[in-house]
Scaffold this motif. Structure first.
Motif, PDB file in Angstrom:
ATOM      1  N   ILE A 147      -1.694 -73.296  68.903  1.00 31.51           N
ATOM      2  CA  ILE A 147      -2.975 -72.924  69.504  1.00 31.51           C
ATOM      3  C   ILE A 147      -3.880 -74.153  69.493  1.00 31.51           C
ATOM      4  O   ILE A 147      -3.747 -75.020  68.622  1.00 31.51           O
ATOM      5  N   PRO A 148      -4.818 -74.253  70.433  1.00 29.10           N
ATOM      6  CA  PRO A 148      -5.648 -75.463  70.550  1.00 29.10           C
ATOM      7  C   PRO A 148      -6.510 -75.747  69.325  1.00 29.10           C
ATOM      8  O   PRO A 148      -6.820 -76.902  69.045  1.00 29.10           O
ATOM      9  N   GLU A 149      -6.860 -74.711  68.565  1.00 27.32           N
ATOM     10  CA  GLU A 149      -7.732 -74.906  67.392  1.00 27.32           C
ATOM     11  C   GLU A 149      -7.101 -75.826  66.349  1.00 27.32           C
ATOM     12  O   GLU A 149      -7.801 -76.492  65.593  1.00 27.32           O
ATOM     13  N   ILE A 150      -5.788 -75.874  66.300  1.00 30.46           N
ATOM     14  CA  ILE A 150      -5.123 -76.747  65.325  1.00 30.46           C
ATOM     15  C   ILE A 150      -5.396 -78.217  65.649  1.00 30.46           C
ATOM     16  O   ILE A 150      -5.589 -79.028  64.750  1.00 30.46           O
ATOM     17  N   SER A 151      -5.447 -78.546  66.928  1.00 29.38           N
ATOM     18  CA  SER A 151      -5.737 -79.930  67.321  1.00 29.38           C
ATOM     19  C   SER A 151      -7.205 -80.286  67.166  1.00 29.38           C
ATOM     20  O   SER A 151      -7.533 -81.422  66.856  1.00 29.38           O
ATOM     21  N   LYS A 152      -8.090 -79.332  67.373  1.00 30.73           N
ATOM     22  CA  LYS A 152      -9.519 -79.670  67.360  1.00 30.73           C
ATOM     23  C   LYS A 152     -10.200 -79.473  66.020  1.00 30.73           C
ATOM     24  O   LYS A 152     -11.236 -80.058  65.756  1.00 30.73           O
ATOM     25  N   SER A 153      -9.621 -78.663  65.121  1.00 32.19           N
ATOM     26  CA  SER A 153     -10.260 -78.409  63.829  1.00 32.19           C
ATOM     27  C   SER A 153     -10.071 -79.600  62.899  1.00 32.19           C
ATOM     28  O   SER A 153      -8.980 -80.147  62.785  1.00 32.19           O
ATOM     29  N   THR A 154     -11.134 -79.975  62.229  1.00 30.20           N
ATOM     30  CA  THR A 154     -11.024 -81.057  61.240  1.00 30.20           C
ATOM     31  C   THR A 154     -10.810 -80.511  59.840  1.00 30.20           C
ATOM     32  O   THR A 154     -10.552 -81.265  58.915  1.00 30.20           O
ATOM     33  N   THR A 155     -10.917 -79.196  59.663  1.00 27.55           N
ATOM     34  CA  THR A 155     -10.795 -78.629  58.320  1.00 27.55           C
ATOM     35  C   THR A 155      -9.915 -77.398  58.245  1.00 27.55           C
ATOM     36  O   THR A 155      -9.546 -76.982  57.163  1.00 27.55           O
ATOM     37  N   GLY A 156      -9.566 -76.792  59.371  1.00 29.77           N
ATOM     38  CA  GLY A 156      -9.016 -75.449  59.349  1.00 29.77           C
ATOM     39  C   GLY A 156      -7.529 -75.309  59.436  1.00 29.77           C
ATOM     40  O   GLY A 156      -7.026 -74.221  59.573  1.00 29.77           O
ATOM     41  N   GLY A 157      -6.798 -76.356  59.366  1.00 28.81           N
ATOM     42  CA  GLY A 157      -5.362 -76.202  59.411  1.00 28.81           C
ATOM     43  C   GLY A 157      -4.696 -77.380  60.078  1.00 28.81           C
ATOM     44  O   GLY A 157      -5.341 -78.292  60.589  1.00 28.81           O
ATOM     45  N   SER A 158      -3.386 -77.328  60.055  1.00 28.65           N
ATOM     46  CA  SER A 158      -2.561 -78.389  60.612  1.00 28.65           C
ATOM     47  C   SER A 158      -1.251 -77.743  61.023  1.00 28.65           C
ATOM     48  O   SER A 158      -1.066 -76.544  60.824  1.00 28.65           O
ATOM     49  N   PRO A 159      -0.317 -78.519  61.535  1.00 27.27           N
ATOM     50  CA  PRO A 159       0.987 -77.931  61.856  1.00 27.27           C
ATOM     51  C   PRO A 159       1.658 -77.307  60.627  1.00 27.27           C
ATOM     52  O   PRO A 159       2.539 -76.475  60.756  1.00 27.27           O
ATOM     53  N   TYR A 160       1.209 -77.698  59.440  1.00 25.12           N
ATOM     54  CA  TYR A 160       1.803 -77.197  58.197  1.00 25.12           C
ATOM     55  C   TYR A 160       1.366 -75.768  57.885  1.00 25.12           C
ATOM     56  O   TYR A 160       2.122 -74.985  57.330  1.00 25.12           O
ATOM     57  N   GLY A 161       0.090 -75.441  58.166  1.00 27.47           N
ATOM     58  CA  GLY A 161      -0.411 -74.108  57.858  1.00 27.47           C
ATOM     59  C   GLY A 161      -1.923 -74.061  57.854  1.00 27.47           C
ATOM     60  O   GLY A 161      -2.598 -75.095  57.934  1.00 27.47           O
ATOM     61  N   ALA A 162      -2.439 -72.850  57.747  1.00 32.13           N
ATOM     62  CA  ALA A 162      -3.889 -72.649  57.700  1.00 32.13           C
ATOM     63  C   ALA A 162      -4.453 -73.261  56.431  1.00 32.13           C
ATOM     64  O   ALA A 162      -3.797 -73.291  55.386  1.00 32.13           O
ATOM     65  N   SER A 163      -5.688 -73.757  56.545  1.00 36.22           N
ATOM     66  CA  SER A 163      -6.365 -74.289  55.359  1.00 36.22           C
ATOM     67  C   SER A 163      -7.864 -74.146  55.538  1.00 36.22           C
ATOM     68  O   SER A 163      -8.345 -73.760  56.607  1.00 36.22           O
ATOM     69  N   HIS A 164      -8.577 -74.462  54.488  1.00 35.05           N
ATOM     70  CA  HIS A 164     -10.035 -74.372  54.501  1.00 35.05           C
ATOM     71  C   HIS A 164     -10.590 -75.507  53.661  1.00 35.05           C
ATOM     72  O   HIS A 164     -10.029 -75.854  52.627  1.00 35.05           O
ATOM     73  N   LEU A 165     -11.678 -76.067  54.123  1.00 30.19           N
ATOM     74  CA  LEU A 165     -12.398 -77.078  53.351  1.00 30.19           C
ATOM     75  C   LEU A 165     -13.351 -76.335  52.430  1.00 30.19           C
ATOM     76  O   LEU A 165     -14.342 -75.764  52.873  1.00 30.19           O
ATOM     77  N   GLY A 166     -13.008 -76.309  51.141  1.00 30.75           N
ATOM     78  CA  GLY A 166     -13.715 -75.486  50.172  1.00 30.75           C
ATOM     79  C   GLY A 166     -15.166 -75.843  49.944  1.00 30.75           C
ATOM     80  O   GLY A 166     -15.913 -75.047  49.367  1.00 30.75           O
ATOM     81  N   SER A 167     -15.593 -77.034  50.357  1.00 27.13           N
ATOM     82  CA  SER A 167     -17.000 -77.384  50.186  1.00 27.13           C
ATOM     83  C   SER A 167     -17.887 -76.570  51.131  1.00 27.13           C
ATOM     84  O   SER A 167     -19.086 -76.451  50.914  1.00 27.13           O
ATOM     85  N   LYS A 168     -17.282 -75.980  52.173  1.00 25.70           N
ATOM     86  CA  LYS A 168     -18.000 -75.045  53.040  1.00 25.70           C
ATOM     87  C   LYS A 168     -17.830 -73.657  52.431  1.00 25.70           C
ATOM     88  O   LYS A 168     -16.760 -73.311  51.950  1.00 25.70           O
ATOM     89  N   LYS A 169     -18.873 -72.863  52.452  1.00 19.42           N
ATOM     90  CA  LYS A 169     -18.792 -71.558  51.786  1.00 19.42           C
ATOM     91  C   LYS A 169     -17.892 -70.569  52.513  1.00 19.42           C
ATOM     92  O   LYS A 169     -17.112 -69.873  51.895  1.00 19.42           O
ATOM     93  N   GLU A 170     -18.010 -70.486  53.833  1.00 19.58           N
ATOM     94  CA  GLU A 170     -17.276 -69.464  54.569  1.00 19.58           C
ATOM     95  C   GLU A 170     -16.315 -70.096  55.564  1.00 19.58           C
ATOM     96  O   GLU A 170     -16.498 -71.232  55.991  1.00 19.58           O
ATOM     97  N   LEU A 171     -15.305 -69.326  55.931  1.00 15.19           N
ATOM     98  CA  LEU A 171     -14.385 -69.783  56.958  1.00 15.19           C
ATOM     99  C   LEU A 171     -15.135 -69.923  58.275  1.00 15.19           C
ATOM    100  O   LEU A 171     -15.957 -69.072  58.610  1.00 15.19           O
ATOM    101  N   ASP A 172     -14.839 -70.996  59.020  1.00 12.48           N
ATOM    102  CA  ASP A 172     -15.454 -71.113  60.337  1.00 12.48           C
ATOM    103  C   ASP A 172     -14.555 -70.439  61.378  1.00 12.48           C
ATOM    104  O   ASP A 172     -13.460 -69.958  61.070  1.00 12.48           O
ATOM    105  N   GLU A 173     -15.020 -70.398  62.606  1.00 13.68           N
ATOM    106  CA  GLU A 173     -14.314 -69.688  63.672  1.00 13.68           C
ATOM    107  C   GLU A 173     -12.902 -70.229  63.889  1.00 13.68           C
ATOM    108  O   GLU A 173     -11.954 -69.457  64.073  1.00 13.68           O
TER     109      GLU A 173
END
Length: 195
Positions: A147-173
């Protein structure tokens, strides 16, 4: 109907990721179980670091039967120095009876994580969890750039799997979309393998 287990260790955004992955699997028609790994930290450390263990009090602890029930499994842990958390490793180390019986052989598995810093070990944590899958003969389900979000997200995941940047409180879109995609993809692969 396909059965998907979403298994995690942790208390903050890793729980939110687990719930979004389960929602994605449910969108694909799966029955899901969300389970946590037992806490292994010393009580004094839990107090000292103000770890919010009550955040998961309503989520059951995982059993080996949960893994046998599952047709597909998502496993998540926050990063600890580029590795999975000790609680997750302790649990995975206890799965030898399943390995011995071949109970997980051929089942699809996918991984997710969160870390406090951008380069805090998101991908290495996923890789450390994945080594168990090789020994079990499981099929590792990656996201690729599905999905395109994997290429554009700087914190939310990679080809490896979903992730989150914990310094942000909530998951972004983007993080939510990636996590749901991961759950959906796991359920799709599990269905294909069962048919």
């Amino acid at each position: 109907m396909v059965n998907i287990l979403v298994l995690f260790y942790g208390y903050g955004s890793i729980v939110d990721l687990a719930k979004e992955i389960a929602k994605g699997a449910e969108e694909e028609g799966a029955e899901t179980r969300i389970r946590k790994v037992r806490e292994t930290l010393y009580p004094e450390l839990i107090q000292q670091f103000h770890i919010p263990v009550d955040n998961t009090k309503d989520i059951p602890e995982v059993t080996l039967d949960d893994l046998k029930w599952a047709d597909g499994i998502a496993i998540g842990s926050p990063t600890r120095y580029g590795n999975m958390a000790g609680g997750m490793k302790t649990f995975l180390d206890s799965t030898a009876p399943l390995w011995r019986n071949g109970d997980l052989y051929g089942k699809p598995v996918t991984f997710f994580t969160e870390a406090s810093t951008v380069h805090g070990g998101h991908e290495t944590t996923i890789l450390t969890m994945s080594t168990y899958a090789y020994h079990f003969g499981m099929i590792i389900v990656t996201l690729g750039y599905g999905i395109p979000e994997i290429s554009k997200s700087t914190t939310g995941g990679s080809p490896y799997g979903a992730s989150h940047l914990g310094s942000k409180k909530e998951l972004d879109e983007d993080e939510i979309k990636i996590a749901r995609f991961q759950g959906k993809r796991l359920a799709q692969v599990a269905k294909k393998l069962l048919s």
